[in-house]
Scaffold this motif. Structure first.
Motif, PDB file in Angstrom:
ATOM      1  N   ASN A  61     -11.689  -5.983  -0.972  1.00 21.13           N
ATOM      2  CA  ASN A  61     -11.126  -5.212  -2.072  1.00 21.13           C
ATOM      3  C   ASN A  61     -10.884  -3.749  -1.704  1.00 21.13           C
ATOM      4  O   ASN A  61     -10.280  -3.014  -2.473  1.00 21.13           O
ATOM      5  N   ASP A  62     -11.358  -3.313  -0.571  1.00 20.05           N
ATOM      6  CA  ASP A  62     -11.215  -1.927  -0.136  1.00 20.05           C
ATOM      7  C   ASP A  62     -10.031  -1.826   0.817  1.00 20.05           C
ATOM      8  O   ASP A  62     -10.193  -1.769   2.026  1.00 20.05           O
ATOM      9  N   VAL A  63      -8.813  -1.816   0.256  1.00 16.90           N
ATOM     10  CA  VAL A  63      -7.624  -1.808   1.105  1.00 16.90           C
ATOM     11  C   VAL A  63      -6.821  -0.523   1.005  1.00 16.90           C
ATOM     12  O   VAL A  63      -5.985  -0.257   1.857  1.00 16.90           O
ATOM     13  N   ASP A  64      -7.064   0.267  -0.006  1.00 18.48           N
ATOM     14  CA  ASP A  64      -6.297   1.498  -0.167  1.00 18.48           C
ATOM     15  C   ASP A  64      -6.997   2.662   0.527  1.00 18.48           C
ATOM     16  O   ASP A  64      -8.224   2.736   0.526  1.00 18.48           O
ATOM     17  N   HIS A 102     -10.930  -5.221   8.854  1.00 17.18           N
ATOM     18  CA  HIS A 102     -11.031  -4.234   7.777  1.00 17.18           C
ATOM     19  C   HIS A 102     -10.034  -3.093   7.990  1.00 17.18           C
ATOM     20  O   HIS A 102      -9.339  -2.680   7.060  1.00 17.18           O
ATOM     21  N   ALA A 103      -9.935  -2.584   9.202  1.00 19.80           N
ATOM     22  CA  ALA A 103      -8.995  -1.502   9.501  1.00 19.80           C
ATOM     23  C   ALA A 103      -7.552  -1.980   9.343  1.00 19.80           C
ATOM     24  O   ALA A 103      -6.684  -1.204   8.938  1.00 19.80           O
ATOM     25  N   GLN A 104      -7.293  -3.255   9.631  1.00 18.78           N
ATOM     26  CA  GLN A 104      -5.946  -3.792   9.432  1.00 18.78           C
ATOM     27  C   GLN A 104      -5.583  -3.792   7.951  1.00 18.78           C
ATOM     28  O   GLN A 104      -4.457  -3.471   7.578  1.00 18.78           O
ATOM     29  N   ARG A 105      -6.552  -4.153   7.108  1.00 26.24           N
ATOM     30  CA  ARG A 105      -6.299  -4.117   5.659  1.00 26.24           C
ATOM     31  C   ARG A 105      -6.016  -2.686   5.208  1.00 26.24           C
ATOM     32  O   ARG A 105      -5.108  -2.443   4.410  1.00 26.24           O
ATOM     33  N   LYS A 106      -6.818  -1.749   5.700  1.00 25.10           N
ATOM     34  CA  LYS A 106      -6.608  -0.343   5.354  1.00 25.10           C
ATOM     35  C   LYS A 106      -5.254   0.146   5.883  1.00 25.10           C
ATOM     36  O   LYS A 106      -4.571   0.936   5.232  1.00 25.10           O
ATOM     37  N   LEU A 107      -4.879  -0.328   7.068  1.00 27.85           N
ATOM     38  CA  LEU A 107      -3.601   0.050   7.664  1.00 27.85           C
ATOM     39  C   LEU A 107      -2.444  -0.405   6.789  1.00 27.85           C
ATOM     40  O   LEU A 107      -1.499   0.347   6.548  1.00 27.85           O
ATOM     41  N   VAL A 108      -2.500  -1.632   6.300  1.00 29.10           N
ATOM     42  CA  VAL A 108      -1.440  -2.135   5.424  1.00 29.10           C
ATOM     43  C   VAL A 108      -1.374  -1.292   4.151  1.00 29.10           C
ATOM     44  O   VAL A 108      -0.292  -0.904   3.704  1.00 29.10           O
ATOM     45  N   GLY A 109      -2.537  -0.981   3.580  1.00 23.87           N
ATOM     46  CA  GLY A 109      -2.565  -0.122   2.395  1.00 23.87           C
ATOM     47  C   GLY A 109      -1.973   1.246   2.670  1.00 23.87           C
ATOM     48  O   GLY A 109      -1.211   1.794   1.859  1.00 23.87           O
ATOM     49  N   LEU A 110      -2.299   1.814   3.830  1.00 19.62           N
ATOM     50  CA  LEU A 110      -1.780   3.121   4.208  1.00 19.62           C
ATOM     51  C   LEU A 110      -0.267   3.071   4.400  1.00 19.62           C
ATOM     52  O   LEU A 110       0.450   3.976   3.958  1.00 19.62           O
ATOM     53  N   LEU A 111       0.229   2.017   5.027  1.00 18.83           N
ATOM     54  CA  LEU A 111       1.672   1.897   5.252  1.00 18.83           C
ATOM     55  C   LEU A 111       2.424   1.804   3.928  1.00 18.83           C
ATOM     56  O   LEU A 111       3.458   2.459   3.737  1.00 18.83           O
ATOM     57  N   PHE A 112       1.936   0.999   2.987  1.00 17.51           N
ATOM     58  CA  PHE A 112       2.604   0.888   1.693  1.00 17.51           C
ATOM     59  C   PHE A 112       2.519   2.207   0.926  1.00 17.51           C
ATOM     60  O   PHE A 112       3.494   2.633   0.296  1.00 17.51           O
ATOM     61  N   TRP A 113       1.356   2.872   0.976  1.00 18.22           N
ATOM     62  CA  TRP A 113       1.226   4.155   0.291  1.00 18.22           C
ATOM     63  C   TRP A 113       2.181   5.186   0.895  1.00 18.22           C
ATOM     64  O   TRP A 113       2.862   5.909   0.157  1.00 18.22           O
ATOM     65  N   TRP A 114       2.257   5.261   2.222  1.00 17.03           N
ATOM     66  CA  TRP A 114       3.123   6.265   2.835  1.00 17.03           C
ATOM     67  C   TRP A 114       4.594   5.966   2.553  1.00 17.03           C
ATOM     68  O   TRP A 114       5.401   6.874   2.390  1.00 17.03           O
ATOM     69  N   GLU A 115       4.942   4.683   2.461  1.00 15.64           N
ATOM     70  CA  GLU A 115       6.315   4.324   2.117  1.00 15.64           C
ATOM     71  C   GLU A 115       6.657   4.860   0.718  1.00 15.64           C
ATOM     72  O   GLU A 115       7.738   5.428   0.507  1.00 15.64           O
ATOM     73  N   GLU A 116       5.738   4.732  -0.233  1.00 12.12           N
ATOM     74  CA  GLU A 116       5.936   5.288  -1.573  1.00 12.12           C
ATOM     75  C   GLU A 116       6.006   6.813  -1.520  1.00 12.12           C
ATOM     76  O   GLU A 116       6.787   7.438  -2.242  1.00 12.12           O
ATOM     77  N   GLU A 117       5.178   7.403  -0.674  1.00 11.03           N
ATOM     78  CA  GLU A 117       5.147   8.870  -0.543  1.00 11.03           C
ATOM     79  C   GLU A 117       6.477   9.390   0.009  1.00 11.03           C
ATOM     80  O   GLU A 117       6.965  10.439  -0.423  1.00 11.03           O
TER      81      GLU A 117
END
Length: 192
Positions: free
Chosen positions: A34-37, A114-129
């Motif tokens: 659940n910790d992906v963002d 775990h870092a891969q999940r965080k990476l996907v969250g980071l990529l989607f967040w940066w795309e929105e940014e």
């Protein structure tokens, strides 16, 4: 029995001892599905770093270290190269999240699950940014255009001109706000 990839079957997964150990001992990886963002602090760090780059909307080699995906600076370039190789980052560095597939875990095998999940969250967040930065940039360009027109007509210093200048400063401040400083529109909670 393990079979290495062959020219006739390139989809075979390469064996990775590092991945085997990390997946066998998820306690060491601090794995929480659940910790992906990215945390607000990680978002702020990455935003500050990117705003000081020549092209802020493009992630660079060390963005993943700054964003907290990897723990050491020298581990960030391999993640960057893996994302470029698999098309998640284009040749210019733009994010293409539609290229994240089921095989992502094998494509970026230098980091834990775990870092891969965080990476996907980071990529989607940066795309929105990037979309937010583009929209604010367009708004700033429109305000600048109006201000130039007012200045050309000689109305740049009257009440309307001052108001447009204040509007321009507001847009610039909004553009520079860190993610943790922004007030996001929140949808109302519905009871049903």
């Amino acid at each position: 029995m393990y079979h290495s990839p062959t020219p006739t079957n390139p989809t075979r997964k390469k064996f990775s001892f590092f991945r085997l150990v990390q997946n066998a001992f998820p306690v060491f990886a601090n794995d929480n599905p659940n910790d992906v963002d990215p945390s607000p602090q990680q978002k702020d760090y990455l935003f500050r770093y990117q705003m000081h780059q020549p092209t802020p909307h493009l992630l660079g080699e060390y963005s993943f270290f700054i964003g907290g995906i990897v723990g050491q600076k020298h581990n960030s370039p391999p993640v960057y190269r893996a994302l470029k190789k698999n098309g998640v980052l284009s040749e210019t560095g733009e994010i293409r999240t539609e290229r994240i597939t089921r095989g992502f875990a094998n494509q970026v095998r230098t980091v834990s699950v775990h870092a891969q999940r965080k990476l996907v969250g980071l990529l989607f967040w940066w795309e929105e940014e990037v979309v937010r930065l583009r929209l604010v940039g367009e708004e700033e360009a429109e305000v600048e255009e109006v201000l130039e027109e007012l200045t050309r007509r000689g109305d740049g210093n009257n009440a309307v001109g001052r108001e447009v200048k204040m509007l321009r400063e507001g847009v610039r401040r909004r553009k520079a706000l860190l993610p943790s400083e922004r007030v996001e529109d929140k949808l109302p909670d519905y009871e049903g």
